[in-house]
Design a protein around this motif. Sequence first.
Motif, short mmCIF file in Angstrom:
data_model
loop_
_atom_site.label_atom_id
_atom_site.label_comp_id
_atom_site.label_asym_id
_atom_site.label_seq_id
_atom_site.Cartn_x
_atom_site.Cartn_y
_atom_site.Cartn_z
N LYS A 106 0.86 -0.97 0.25
CA LYS A 106 -0.16 0.92 0.06
C LYS A 106 0.85 1.33 -0.49
O LYS A 106 0.46 2.46 -1.13
CB LYS A 106 -1.05 0.28 1.06
N ASN A 107 2.43 1.06 0.70
CA ASN A 107 3.12 2.71 0.51
C ASN A 107 3.99 2.72 -0.64
O ASN A 107 3.82 3.81 -1.36
CB ASN A 107 3.43 2.10 2.46
N MET A 108 4.14 1.64 -0.97
CA MET A 108 4.65 1.30 -1.84
C MET A 108 3.66 2.45 -3.13
O MET A 108 4.21 2.63 -4.12
CB MET A 108 5.23 0.06 -3.23
N LEU A 109 2.55 1.54 -3.42
CA LEU A 109 1.70 2.02 -4.50
C LEU A 109 1.39 3.48 -4.45
O LEU A 109 1.16 4.64 -4.69
CB LEU A 109 0.13 1.01 -4.12
N THR A 110 1.41 4.22 -2.70
CA THR A 110 1.07 5.35 -2.23
C THR A 110 2.29 6.50 -3.32
O THR A 110 1.72 7.08 -3.08
CB THR A 110 0.59 6.02 -0.76
N TYR A 111 3.15 5.72 -3.29
CA TYR A 111 4.86 6.02 -3.04
C TYR A 111 4.62 6.92 -4.57
O TYR A 111 4.88 7.52 -5.33
CB TYR A 111 5.77 6.27 -3.20
N VAL A 112 3.68 5.91 -5.87
CA VAL A 112 3.87 5.58 -7.08
C VAL A 112 2.78 6.88 -7.30
O VAL A 112 2.64 7.08 -8.25
CB VAL A 112 3.16 4.16 -7.36
N PHE A 113 1.71 6.75 -6.83
CA PHE A 113 0.61 7.71 -6.72
C PHE A 113 0.46 9.33 -6.74
O PHE A 113 0.61 10.16 -7.43
CB PHE A 113 -0.79 7.32 -6.02
N PHE A 114 1.98 9.51 -5.34
CA PHE A 114 1.86 11.32 -4.88
C PHE A 114 3.25 11.19 -6.73
O PHE A 114 3.03 12.45 -6.77
CB PHE A 114 3.25 10.36 -3.93
N ALA A 115 4.08 9.93 -6.93
CA ALA A 115 4.64 10.72 -8.15
C ALA A 115 4.30 11.04 -9.48
O ALA A 115 4.49 11.39 -9.95
CB ALA A 115 6.03 9.58 -8.24
N GLY A 116 3.20 10.00 -9.42
CA GLY A 116 2.71 10.02 -11.21
C GLY A 116 1.16 11.40 -10.76
O GLY A 116 0.96 11.52 -11.90
N THR A 117 1.71 12.08 -9.72
CA THR A 117 0.49 13.08 -9.40
C THR A 117 1.29 14.57 -9.20
O THR A 117 0.68 15.15 -9.47
CB THR A 117 -0.88 12.62 -8.64
N ALA A 118 2.02 14.55 -9.74
CA ALA A 118 2.97 15.58 -9.74
C ALA A 118 3.50 16.14 -7.90
O ALA A 118 3.02 17.30 -8.30
CB ALA A 118 2.80 16.62 -10.37
N SER A 119 3.14 15.44 -7.04
CA SER A 119 3.15 15.85 -6.45
C SER A 119 3.66 15.02 -4.69
O SER A 119 3.75 15.33 -3.21
CB SER A 119 1.46 14.86 -4.95
N LEU A 120 4.60 14.67 -5.48
CA LEU A 120 6.50 14.12 -4.46
C LEU A 120 6.50 14.80 -3.09
O LEU A 120 7.07 14.92 -2.55
CB LEU A 120 7.55 13.59 -5.23
N PRO A 121 6.36 16.70 -4.09
CA PRO A 121 6.83 17.60 -2.82
C PRO A 121 6.23 16.97 -1.06
O PRO A 121 6.56 17.91 0.00
CB PRO A 121 6.99 18.40 -3.44
N ARG A 122 5.09 16.87 -1.93
CA ARG A 122 4.26 16.52 -0.56
C ARG A 122 4.38 15.38 -0.05
O ARG A 122 3.30 14.82 1.08
CB ARG A 122 2.43 16.86 -1.11
N TRP A 123 4.90 14.31 -0.37
CA TRP A 123 4.85 12.42 0.35
C TRP A 123 5.31 12.62 1.56
O TRP A 123 4.59 12.09 2.36
CB TRP A 123 6.21 12.24 -0.85
#
Length: 213
Positions: A106-123
């Motif tokens: 779940k956390n791996m997919l959450t990281y991918v989700f943040f990366a895919g939505t250009a939201s990594l600064p919020r990760w």
Amino acid sequence: MIRITQHTDWVVYIIVGCIFLYIFMLISLRRDSSVREFLLQKFPDSTNNFLSWLIIGFVFSLVFAVFISQYVPVVPKRISDLHILGWELNKFGFTLMTVLGFYLVKNMLTYVFFAGTASLPRWEKFYFSASKFYFVFSLVLMVLCIVRYFYEFEPVQMFGYYLAGVLAVFFFKQLYYFLHPGGILPQQWYYKLLYICSLQIVPVMVLWRVLFF
């Protein structure tokens, strides 16, 4: 009616171990913070967020597995047939491995989700805020584990209350994520709904299916 004595020493050992892990985290990783200071700490002032998140996630998985393992009806035959050095997983072992695997994926997919939505600064801010939620929830679960194993309540009757409480906490968590003043989810509202539906609701349904059916 013959009453079989239930050995619960293992529950005590796990809870005490988890408490010591939290003490180590607060003293060593969080600069001698108290529980209150940790919960009120702002993101810019925090340190060792990732290590703290790992410890809290592991402790939460442990106490959650302790709490629900005895309600799991049976260990699947494919799992119980696996023997490592002569050992096989009991209900607690099966539940713990399932919960740990669940949160890892779940956390791996959450990281991918943040990366895919250009939201990594919020990760990092996301898992910093999530760790506080799971820290409090794990403390509550420790208390519930003590009630569950050391007080005379009918487990079947209490299961409905426990389930209602977990569902209430789950609902509160969605509000906590969605309305967090720090903006820990992607900015667009449709991404927030996508996260809650795909990475909160669906995974919980899958976990329920694996453990109880």
